[in-house]
Design a protein around this motif. Structure first.
Motif, PDB file in Angstrom:
ATOM      1  N   PRO A  35     -78.697  83.518-100.589  1.00 47.46           N
ATOM      2  CA  PRO A  35     -79.773  83.632 -99.596  1.00 47.46           C
ATOM      3  C   PRO A  35     -79.585  82.761 -98.348  1.00 47.46           C
ATOM      4  O   PRO A  35     -79.902  83.198 -97.247  1.00 47.46           O
ATOM      5  N   ASP A  36     -79.074  81.554 -98.509  1.00 48.75           N
ATOM      6  CA  ASP A  36     -78.900  80.679 -97.345  1.00 48.75           C
ATOM      7  C   ASP A  36     -77.935  81.288 -96.328  1.00 48.75           C
ATOM      8  O   ASP A  36     -78.201  81.263 -95.120  1.00 48.75           O
ATOM      9  N   LEU A  37     -76.829  81.839 -96.809  1.00 44.37           N
ATOM     10  CA  LEU A  37     -75.872  82.464 -95.897  1.00 44.37           C
ATOM     11  C   LEU A  37     -76.433  83.749 -95.301  1.00 44.37           C
ATOM     12  O   LEU A  37     -76.188  84.065 -94.138  1.00 44.37           O
ATOM     13  N   ARG A  38     -77.195  84.467 -96.091  1.00 42.59           N
ATOM     14  CA  ARG A  38     -77.800  85.693 -95.573  1.00 42.59           C
ATOM     15  C   ARG A  38     -78.750  85.369 -94.423  1.00 42.59           C
ATOM     16  O   ARG A  38     -78.733  86.038 -93.386  1.00 42.59           O
ATOM     17  N   ILE A  39     -79.551  84.353 -94.578  1.00 42.68           N
ATOM     18  CA  ILE A  39     -80.474  83.957 -93.512  1.00 42.68           C
ATOM     19  C   ILE A  39     -79.699  83.453 -92.298  1.00 42.68           C
ATOM     20  O   ILE A  39     -80.055  83.755 -91.154  1.00 42.68           O
ATOM     21  N   THR A  40     -78.630  82.711 -92.517  1.00 42.82           N
ATOM     22  CA  THR A  40     -77.805  82.223 -91.409  1.00 42.82           C
ATOM     23  C   THR A  40     -77.242  83.384 -90.603  1.00 42.82           C
ATOM     24  O   THR A  40     -77.287  83.379 -89.359  1.00 42.82           O
ATOM     25  N   TRP A  41     -76.723  84.396 -91.287  1.00 39.26           N
ATOM     26  CA  TRP A  41     -76.156  85.537 -90.576  1.00 39.26           C
ATOM     27  C   TRP A  41     -77.239  86.404 -89.942  1.00 39.26           C
ATOM     28  O   TRP A  41     -77.030  86.984 -88.874  1.00 39.26           O
ATOM     29  N   LEU A  42     -78.414  86.487 -90.561  1.00 38.06           N
ATOM     30  CA  LEU A  42     -79.529  87.184 -89.915  1.00 38.06           C
ATOM     31  C   LEU A  42     -79.908  86.484 -88.616  1.00 38.06           C
ATOM     32  O   LEU A  42     -80.205  87.128 -87.611  1.00 38.06           O
ATOM     33  N   ARG A  43     -79.900  85.168 -88.637  1.00 40.93           N
ATOM     34  CA  ARG A  43     -80.200  84.398 -87.426  1.00 40.93           C
ATOM     35  C   ARG A  43     -79.135  84.660 -86.353  1.00 40.93           C
ATOM     36  O   ARG A  43     -79.464  84.810 -85.170  1.00 40.93           O
ATOM     37  N   SER A  44     -77.874  84.730 -86.764  1.00 42.18           N
ATOM     38  CA  SER A  44     -76.799  85.031 -85.811  1.00 42.18           C
ATOM     39  C   SER A  44     -76.973  86.430 -85.216  1.00 42.18           C
ATOM     40  O   SER A  44     -76.774  86.634 -84.017  1.00 42.18           O
ATOM     41  N   LEU A  45     -77.366  87.379 -86.045  1.00 39.32           N
ATOM     42  CA  LEU A  45     -77.612  88.730 -85.558  1.00 39.32           C
ATOM     43  C   LEU A  45     -78.795  88.740 -84.604  1.00 39.32           C
ATOM     44  O   LEU A  45     -78.757  89.406 -83.554  1.00 39.32           O
ATOM     45  N   ALA A  46     -79.839  88.000 -84.924  1.00 41.72           N
ATOM     46  CA  ALA A  46     -80.998  87.909 -84.025  1.00 41.72           C
ATOM     47  C   ALA A  46     -80.589  87.308 -82.683  1.00 41.72           C
ATOM     48  O   ALA A  46     -80.997  87.796 -81.622  1.00 41.72           O
ATOM     49  N   ASP A  47     -79.774  86.271 -82.714  1.00 42.09           N
ATOM     50  CA  ASP A  47     -79.290  85.660 -81.474  1.00 42.09           C
ATOM     51  C   ASP A  47     -78.476  86.652 -80.657  1.00 42.09           C
ATOM     52  O   ASP A  47     -78.598  86.711 -79.430  1.00 42.09           O
ATOM     53  N   TYR A  48     -77.655  87.438 -81.335  1.00 46.13           N
ATOM     54  CA  TYR A  48     -76.843  88.436 -80.648  1.00 46.13           C
ATOM     55  C   TYR A  48     -77.735  89.488 -79.975  1.00 46.13           C
ATOM     56  O   TYR A  48     -77.511  89.872 -78.827  1.00 46.13           O
ATOM     57  N   HIS A  49     -78.751  89.942 -80.697  1.00 44.41           N
ATOM     58  CA  HIS A  49     -79.684  90.906 -80.111  1.00 44.41           C
ATOM     59  C   HIS A  49     -80.394  90.308 -78.894  1.00 44.41           C
ATOM     60  O   HIS A  49     -80.556  90.975 -77.871  1.00 44.41           O
ATOM     61  N   THR A  50     -80.802  89.057 -79.006  1.00 39.84           N
ATOM     62  CA  THR A  50     -81.494  88.396 -77.897  1.00 39.84           C
ATOM     63  C   THR A  50     -80.583  88.291 -76.679  1.00 39.84           C
ATOM     64  O   THR A  50     -81.025  88.531 -75.549  1.00 39.84           O
ATOM     65  N   GLU A  51     -79.326  87.954 -76.887  1.00 38.39           N
ATOM     66  CA  GLU A  51     -78.370  87.872 -75.781  1.00 38.39           C
ATOM     67  C   GLU A  51     -78.240  89.191 -75.034  1.00 38.39           C
ATOM     68  O   GLU A  51     -77.941  89.208 -73.848  1.00 38.39           O
ATOM     69  N   ASN A  52     -78.468  90.289 -75.753  1.00 40.09           N
ATOM     70  CA  ASN A  52     -78.313  91.613 -75.174  1.00 40.09           C
ATOM     71  C   ASN A  52     -79.643  92.265 -74.799  1.00 40.09           C
ATOM     72  O   ASN A  52     -79.704  93.473 -74.588  1.00 40.09           O
ATOM     73  N   GLY A  53     -80.697  91.465 -74.745  1.00 42.29           N
ATOM     74  CA  GLY A  53     -81.995  91.969 -74.312  1.00 42.29           C
ATOM     75  C   GLY A  53     -82.680  92.881 -75.306  1.00 42.29           C
ATOM     76  O   GLY A  53     -83.538  93.672 -74.932  1.00 42.29           O
ATOM     77  N   ARG A  54     -82.335  92.781 -76.550  1.00 49.78           N
ATOM     78  CA  ARG A  54     -82.928  93.610 -77.605  1.00 49.78           C
ATOM     79  C   ARG A  54     -83.883  92.755 -78.433  1.00 49.78           C
ATOM     80  O   ARG A  54     -83.616  92.419 -79.585  1.00 49.78           O
ATOM     81  N   ASP A  55     -85.009  92.413 -77.837  1.00 56.49           N
ATOM     82  CA  ASP A  55     -85.934  91.486 -78.475  1.00 56.49           C
ATOM     83  C   ASP A  55     -86.602  92.059 -79.725  1.00 56.49           C
ATOM     84  O   ASP A  55     -86.861  91.328 -80.681  1.00 56.49           O
ATOM     85  N   ALA A  56     -86.878  93.354 -79.728  1.00 53.43           N
ATOM     86  CA  ALA A  56     -87.495  93.959 -80.915  1.00 53.43           C
ATOM     87  C   ALA A  56     -86.553  93.867 -82.110  1.00 53.43           C
ATOM     88  O   ALA A  56     -86.984  93.529 -83.226  1.00 53.43           O
ATOM     89  N   GLU A  57     -85.278  94.156 -81.887  1.00 54.80           N
ATOM     90  CA  GLU A  57     -84.311  94.072 -82.972  1.00 54.80           C
ATOM     91  C   GLU A  57     -84.145  92.631 -83.445  1.00 54.80           C
ATOM     92  O   GLU A  57     -84.029  92.374 -84.646  1.00 54.80           O
ATOM     93  N   GLY A  59     -86.443  90.343 -83.339  1.00 54.72           N
ATOM     94  CA  GLY A  59     -87.649  90.044 -84.109  1.00 54.72           C
ATOM     95  C   GLY A  59     -87.579  90.596 -85.520  1.00 54.72           C
ATOM     96  O   GLY A  59     -88.014  89.948 -86.476  1.00 54.72           O
ATOM     97  N   MET A  60     -87.009  91.790 -85.665  1.00 53.23           N
ATOM     98  CA  MET A  60     -86.869  92.379 -87.002  1.00 53.23           C
ATOM     99  C   MET A  60     -85.940  91.536 -87.877  1.00 53.23           C
ATOM    100  O   MET A  60     -86.196  91.359 -89.075  1.00 53.23           O
ATOM    101  N   CYS A  61     -84.882  91.015 -87.292  1.00 54.30           N
ATOM    102  CA  CYS A  61     -83.963  90.146 -88.056  1.00 54.30           C
ATOM    103  C   CYS A  61     -84.675  88.885 -88.510  1.00 54.30           C
ATOM    104  O   CYS A  61     -84.522  88.460 -89.661  1.00 54.30           O
ATOM    105  N   LEU A  62     -85.452  88.292 -87.610  1.00 52.31           N
ATOM    106  CA  LEU A  62     -86.168  87.067 -87.962  1.00 52.31           C
ATOM    107  C   LEU A  62     -87.242  87.343 -89.021  1.00 52.31           C
ATOM    108  O   LEU A  62     -87.454  86.524 -89.924  1.00 52.31           O
ATOM    109  N   MET A  63     -87.898  88.497 -88.914  1.00 54.15           N
ATOM    110  CA  MET A  63     -88.896  88.854 -89.926  1.00 54.15           C
ATOM    111  C   MET A  63     -88.238  89.062 -91.289  1.00 54.15           C
ATOM    112  O   MET A  63     -88.785  88.659 -92.317  1.00 54.15           O
ATOM    113  N   ARG A  64     -87.083  89.672 -91.288  1.00 53.40           N
ATOM    114  CA  ARG A  64     -86.361  89.876 -92.556  1.00 53.40           C
ATOM    115  C   ARG A  64     -86.011  88.528 -93.183  1.00 53.40           C
ATOM    116  O   ARG A  64     -86.136  88.339 -94.394  1.00 53.40           O
ATOM    117  N   GLY A  65     -85.572  87.589 -92.365  1.00 55.38           N
ATOM    118  CA  GLY A  65     -85.290  86.244 -92.869  1.00 55.38           C
ATOM    119  C   GLY A  65     -86.532  85.583 -93.426  1.00 55.38           C
ATOM    120  O   GLY A  65     -86.488  84.943 -94.482  1.00 55.38           O
TER     121      GLY A  65
END
Length: 75
Positions: A35-57, A59-65
Motif C-alpha cells: 500500500p505505501d508504494l501504491r500511494i506513492t505512485w498514485l501521488r506521482s500520477l496525480a502530480d503528472y496530471h497536475t503538470e498537464n492541467g488535468r486537475d480532475a484526474e 483529484g481522482m488519484c488523490l481520492m483513490r489514495g
C-alpha cells in the motif's frame, strides 16, 4: 521500484501524455500488495496530471489514495 522509475523517465522523453499516464497506472496496479508504494505512485500520477492541467484526474488519484488509507485504518 528502481526499474519502474527508470521506465517512467524513459517514457516521459517521448512526451506521450496518455502513454505516460497509462504507465503510471500500470505501476500503481502492480503494487496492490504494498500500500505505501501504491500511494506513492498514485501521488506521482496525480502530480503528472497536475503538470498537464488535468486537475480532475489528479483529484481522482488523490481520492483513490485517500480511500486506500481509509480502508487500511478501518480494517
Amino acid at each position: 521500484v528502481l526499474d519502474d522509475t527508470i521506465m517512467v523517465a524513459q517514457v516521459r522523453q517521448r512526451e506521450d501524455y496518455h502513454g505516460i499516464a497509462d504507465l503510471y497506472f500500470d505501476i500503481v496496479r502492480g503494487y496492490d500488495h504494498i500500500p505505501d508504494l501504491r500511494i506513492t505512485w498514485l501521488r506521482s500520477l496525480a502530480d503528472y496530471h497536475t503538470e498537464n492541467g488535468r486537475d480532475a484526474e489528479a483529484g481522482m488519484c488523490l481520492m483513490r489514495g485517500a480511500m486506500l488509507v481509509l480502508n487500511y485504518l478501518t480494517q
